[in-house]
Design a protein around this motif. Structure first.
Motif, PDB file in Angstrom:
ATOM      1  N   MET A  14       8.301   9.478  -6.197  1.00 50.55           N
ATOM      2  CA  MET A  14       9.474   9.312  -5.349  1.00 50.55           C
ATOM      3  C   MET A  14      10.053   7.906  -5.492  1.00 50.55           C
ATOM      4  SD  MET A  14       7.895  11.329  -2.035  1.00 50.55           S
ATOM      5  CE  MET A  14       7.152  12.956  -2.260  1.00 50.55           C
ATOM      6  N   ILE A  15      11.143   7.631  -4.778  1.00 47.81           N
ATOM      7  CA  ILE A  15      11.831   6.343  -4.874  1.00 47.81           C
ATOM      8  C   ILE A  15      11.447   5.467  -3.689  1.00 47.81           C
ATOM      9  CG2 ILE A  15      14.058   5.170  -4.938  1.00 47.81           C
ATOM     10  CD1 ILE A  15      15.276   7.722  -6.081  1.00 47.81           C
ATOM     11  N   PRO A  16      10.628   4.447  -3.886  1.00 50.47           N
ATOM     12  CA  PRO A  16      10.285   3.554  -2.771  1.00 50.47           C
ATOM     13  C   PRO A  16      11.432   2.607  -2.444  1.00 50.47           C
ATOM     14  CG  PRO A  16       9.031   2.970  -4.745  1.00 50.47           C
ATOM     15  CD  PRO A  16       9.935   4.077  -5.126  1.00 50.47           C
ATOM     16  N   ILE A  17      11.777   2.544  -1.156  1.00 48.02           N
ATOM     17  CA  ILE A  17      12.817   1.650  -0.671  1.00 48.02           C
ATOM     18  C   ILE A  17      12.141   0.649   0.272  1.00 48.02           C
ATOM     19  CG2 ILE A  17      15.031   1.469   0.495  1.00 48.02           C
ATOM     20  CD1 ILE A  17      15.213   3.226  -1.972  1.00 48.02           C
ATOM     21  N   GLY A  18      12.244  -0.622  -0.040  1.00 49.25           N
ATOM     22  CA  GLY A  18      11.524  -1.630   0.723  1.00 49.25           C
ATOM     23  C   GLY A  18      12.230  -2.035   2.002  1.00 49.25           C
ATOM     24  N   ILE A  19      11.464  -2.178   3.076  1.00 50.92           N
ATOM     25  CA  ILE A  19      11.929  -2.744   4.335  1.00 50.92           C
ATOM     26  C   ILE A  19      11.170  -4.064   4.523  1.00 50.92           C
ATOM     27  CG2 ILE A  19      12.038  -2.453   6.837  1.00 50.92           C
ATOM     28  CD1 ILE A  19      13.966  -0.637   5.363  1.00 50.92           C
TER      29      ILE A  19
ATOM     30  N   SER B  95       9.482  -1.346  -5.243  1.00 53.37           N
ATOM     31  CA  SER B  95      10.654  -0.928  -4.477  1.00 53.37           C
ATOM     32  C   SER B  95      11.888  -0.975  -5.374  1.00 53.37           C
ATOM     33  CB  SER B  95      10.870  -1.841  -3.270  1.00 53.37           C
ATOM     34  OG  SER B  95       9.797  -1.745  -2.364  1.00 53.37           O
ATOM     35  N   GLN B  96      12.716   0.054  -5.304  1.00 51.60           N
ATOM     36  CA  GLN B  96      13.901   0.119  -6.149  1.00 51.60           C
ATOM     37  C   GLN B  96      15.079  -0.641  -5.563  1.00 51.60           C
ATOM     38  OE1 GLN B  96      13.741   1.742  -9.354  1.00 51.60           O
ATOM     39  NE2 GLN B  96      11.670   1.287  -8.634  1.00 51.60           N
ATOM     40  N   ILE B  97      15.045  -0.825  -4.254  1.00 51.78           N
ATOM     41  CA  ILE B  97      16.056  -1.593  -3.535  1.00 51.78           C
ATOM     42  C   ILE B  97      15.411  -1.988  -2.213  1.00 51.78           C
ATOM     43  CG2 ILE B  97      17.101   0.407  -2.401  1.00 51.78           C
ATOM     44  CD1 ILE B  97      19.842  -0.906  -2.841  1.00 51.78           C
ATOM     45  N   VAL B  98      15.887  -3.049  -1.579  1.00 53.10           N
ATOM     46  CA  VAL B  98      15.279  -3.488  -0.323  1.00 53.10           C
ATOM     47  C   VAL B  98      16.357  -3.719   0.733  1.00 53.10           C
ATOM     48  CG1 VAL B  98      13.283  -4.533  -1.456  1.00 53.10           C
ATOM     49  CG2 VAL B  98      15.297  -5.934  -0.957  1.00 53.10           C
TER      50      VAL B  98
ATOM     51  N   THR C  11       0.830  -1.212   0.000  1.00 50.77           N
ATOM     52  CA  THR C  11       0.000   0.000   0.000  1.00 50.77           C
ATOM     53  C   THR C  11       0.861   1.258   0.000  1.00 50.77           C
ATOM     54  OG1 THR C  11      -1.782  -1.123   1.192  1.00 50.77           O
ATOM     55  CG2 THR C  11      -1.749   1.280   1.302  1.00 50.77           C
ATOM     56  N   GLY C  12       1.831   1.319   0.916  1.00 52.56           N
ATOM     57  CA  GLY C  12       2.684   2.503   1.020  1.00 52.56           C
ATOM     58  C   GLY C  12       3.631   2.654  -0.153  1.00 52.56           C
ATOM     59  N   THR C  13       4.067   1.521  -0.715  1.00 54.40           N
ATOM     60  CA  THR C  13       4.956   1.567  -1.884  1.00 54.40           C
ATOM     61  C   THR C  13       4.245   2.216  -3.068  1.00 54.40           C
ATOM     62  OG1 THR C  13       6.140  -0.408  -1.138  1.00 54.40           O
ATOM     63  CG2 THR C  13       6.313   0.148  -3.467  1.00 54.40           C
ATOM     64  N   LYS C  14       2.975   1.886  -3.246  1.00 54.67           N
ATOM     65  CA  LYS C  14       2.193   2.513  -4.320  1.00 54.67           C
ATOM     66  C   LYS C  14       2.066   4.018  -4.075  1.00 54.67           C
ATOM     67  CE  LYS C  14      -2.116   2.168  -6.942  1.00 54.67           C
ATOM     68  NZ  LYS C  14      -2.169   3.621  -7.178  1.00 54.67           N
ATOM     69  N   SER C  15       1.869   4.405  -2.834  1.00 55.68           N
ATOM     70  CA  SER C  15       1.775   5.822  -2.491  1.00 55.68           C
ATOM     71  C   SER C  15       3.045   6.558  -2.887  1.00 55.68           C
ATOM     72  CB  SER C  15       1.527   5.969  -0.982  1.00 55.68           C
ATOM     73  OG  SER C  15       1.539   7.320  -0.586  1.00 55.68           O
TER      74      SER C  15
ATOM     75  N   SER D 155       8.097 -10.253   1.438  1.00 52.15           N
ATOM     76  CA  SER D 155       9.369 -10.786   0.959  1.00 52.15           C
ATOM     77  C   SER D 155      10.039  -9.788   0.021  1.00 52.15           C
ATOM     78  CB  SER D 155       9.134 -12.098   0.203  1.00 52.15           C
ATOM     79  OG  SER D 155       8.452 -11.855  -1.017  1.00 52.15           O
ATOM     80  N   GLU D 156      11.329 -10.029  -0.240  1.00 50.59           N
ATOM     81  CA  GLU D 156      12.065  -9.187  -1.194  1.00 50.59           C
ATOM     82  C   GLU D 156      11.388  -9.205  -2.556  1.00 50.59           C
ATOM     83  OE1 GLU D 156      16.542  -8.850  -3.190  1.00 50.59           O
ATOM     84  OE2 GLU D 156      16.179 -10.180  -1.486  1.00 50.59           O
ATOM     85  N   LYS D 157      10.977 -10.381  -2.997  1.00 50.67           N
ATOM     86  CA  LYS D 157      10.318 -10.523  -4.299  1.00 50.67           C
ATOM     87  C   LYS D 157       9.030  -9.689  -4.333  1.00 50.67           C
ATOM     88  CE  LYS D 157       8.631 -14.113  -7.491  1.00 50.67           C
ATOM     89  NZ  LYS D 157       7.212 -13.727  -7.614  1.00 50.67           N
ATOM     90  N   GLN D 158       8.224  -9.752  -3.280  1.00 52.17           N
ATOM     91  CA  GLN D 158       6.963  -9.005  -3.245  1.00 52.17           C
ATOM     92  C   GLN D 158       7.204  -7.499  -3.282  1.00 52.17           C
ATOM     93  OE1 GLN D 158       5.580 -10.976   0.377  1.00 52.17           O
ATOM     94  NE2 GLN D 158       3.749 -11.667  -0.689  1.00 52.17           N
ATOM     95  N   MET D 159       8.195  -7.034  -2.535  1.00 49.47           N
ATOM     96  CA  MET D 159       8.457  -5.594  -2.491  1.00 49.47           C
ATOM     97  C   MET D 159       9.031  -5.084  -3.810  1.00 49.47           C
ATOM     98  SD  MET D 159       7.218  -4.608   0.317  1.00 49.47           S
ATOM     99  CE  MET D 159       7.829  -2.913   0.441  1.00 49.47           C
TER     100      MET D 159
END
Length: 224
Positions: free
Chosen positions: A186-191, A205-208, A176-180, A196-200
Motif C-alpha cells: 500500500m501507499i504509506p502517507i506520513g503524519i 512515506s510517499q508524501i507527508v 513501524t507502521g510505515t513498514k507495515s 521528522s519529514e526526513k525520517q518518514m
C-alpha cells in the motif's frame, strides 16, 4: 503542494499519533501498572525505541529494565486494565472529523488498524464521538505491526480488492507502521506527530503532512 496521486480507492488509518495524541493516556496507564507491580514510577518512555511497537514488546522492555523479565504478560494485562477503565479520552488531532466525514460522504472505504488494544480504540472513538465504524486492534491479528497483517486484515474487511492495494493510502506516524503499510503493498502517507519529514520519507512515506487536516485539504483537490 502539487498533487502527485490519483484519488485513493481506500484509506486506512493508524490510531495513536494519527487520529489521537494518546501518549499521556498510555504513559499514565504504564506508570500506574509499574507502580503497582514494581513499586516504582517509570522514569521515561523511550519514544524512538518503542514508538508504534506492540504493547507486548513495550511491556517486556520495561520488565527487563526492572529486572523482572518473567512479568511481561502480567505487566501488559495490568496496564490494559488501567487504560481501559480511564474516563479521560486521548486528545483528538486536527482534521480527523473533517477527513472522516469527507470519506463517508464520498463512500470511500476507510477504517482504523492499530497496535493498541481494540477496547482502547473503541472507548476512545465513543468518548470523542467519532464516526469510525470499522476498527481493528492488537487482538485481531496474529502478527502486529511492523508485519503487514494489520493493514491486510483491515483492507479485506473493507472489501478492498488486492489489486487496489497499490492505490490504498495508509496514514502512519511511526516507522513501524510505515513498514507495515509498505509490506502490505500500500501507499504509506506520513503524519509528522512523532518523526521528522526526513525520517518518514526515508522510512518509505510517499508524501507527508503535519496533520490529517492538511491531508484532508489535499484530498479535496484530487478528482474523485
Amino acid at each position: 503542494m502539487k498533487n502527485k496521486f490519483a484519488f485513493p480507492t481506500g484509506i486506512l488509518f493508524d490510531f495513536d499519533g494519527v487520529v489521537v495524541d494518546s501518549f499521556q493516556s498510555h504513559f499514565n496507564a504504564w506508570n500506574q501498572a509499574h507502580i503497582e507491580l514494581f513499586s516504582t514510577k517509570i522514569k521515561e518512555f523511550p519514544n524512538e525505541k518503542l514508538s508504534g511497537k506492540s504493547p507486548h514488546i513495550i511491556a517486556q522492555y520495561f520488565c527487563d529494565k526492572a529486572g523482572y523479565s518473567e512479568k511481561g504478560l502480567d505487566f501488559f494485562q495490568l496496564k490494559a486494565k488501567y487504560l481501559h477503565t480511564s474516563t479521560i479520552p486521548p486528545f483528538l488531532l486536527p482534521g480527523v472529523v473533517e477527513i472522516q466525514d469527507f470519506l463517508s460522504e464520498n463512500k470511500i472505504p476507510h477504517g482504523i488498524s492499530s497496535n493498541a488494544t481494540r477496547l482502547f480504540v473503541k472507548n476512545s472513538i465513543q468518548q470523542l464521538n467519532l464516526g469510525f465504524t470499522t476498527f481493528f486492534g492488537l487482538e485481531d491479528y496474529k502478527y502486529p505491526k511492523p508485519h503487514p497483517e494489520a493493514y491486510i486484515t483491515l483492507a479485506k474487511h473493507l472489501k478492498i480488492p488486492k489489486e487496489n492495494y497499490m492505490n490504498t493510502w495508509v496514514f502512519e506516524d511511526s516507522i513501524t507502521g510505515t513498514k507495515s503499510a509498505l509490506d502490505a503493498g500500500m501507499i504509506p502517507i506520513g503524519i509528522l506527530t512523532m518523526n521528522s519529514e526526513k525520517q518518514m520519507l526515508e522510512a518509505g512515506s510517499q508524501i507527508v503532512f503535519s496533520t490529517l487536516l492538511e491531508a484532508y485539504k489535499y484530498l479535496k483537490n484530487l478528482e474523485l
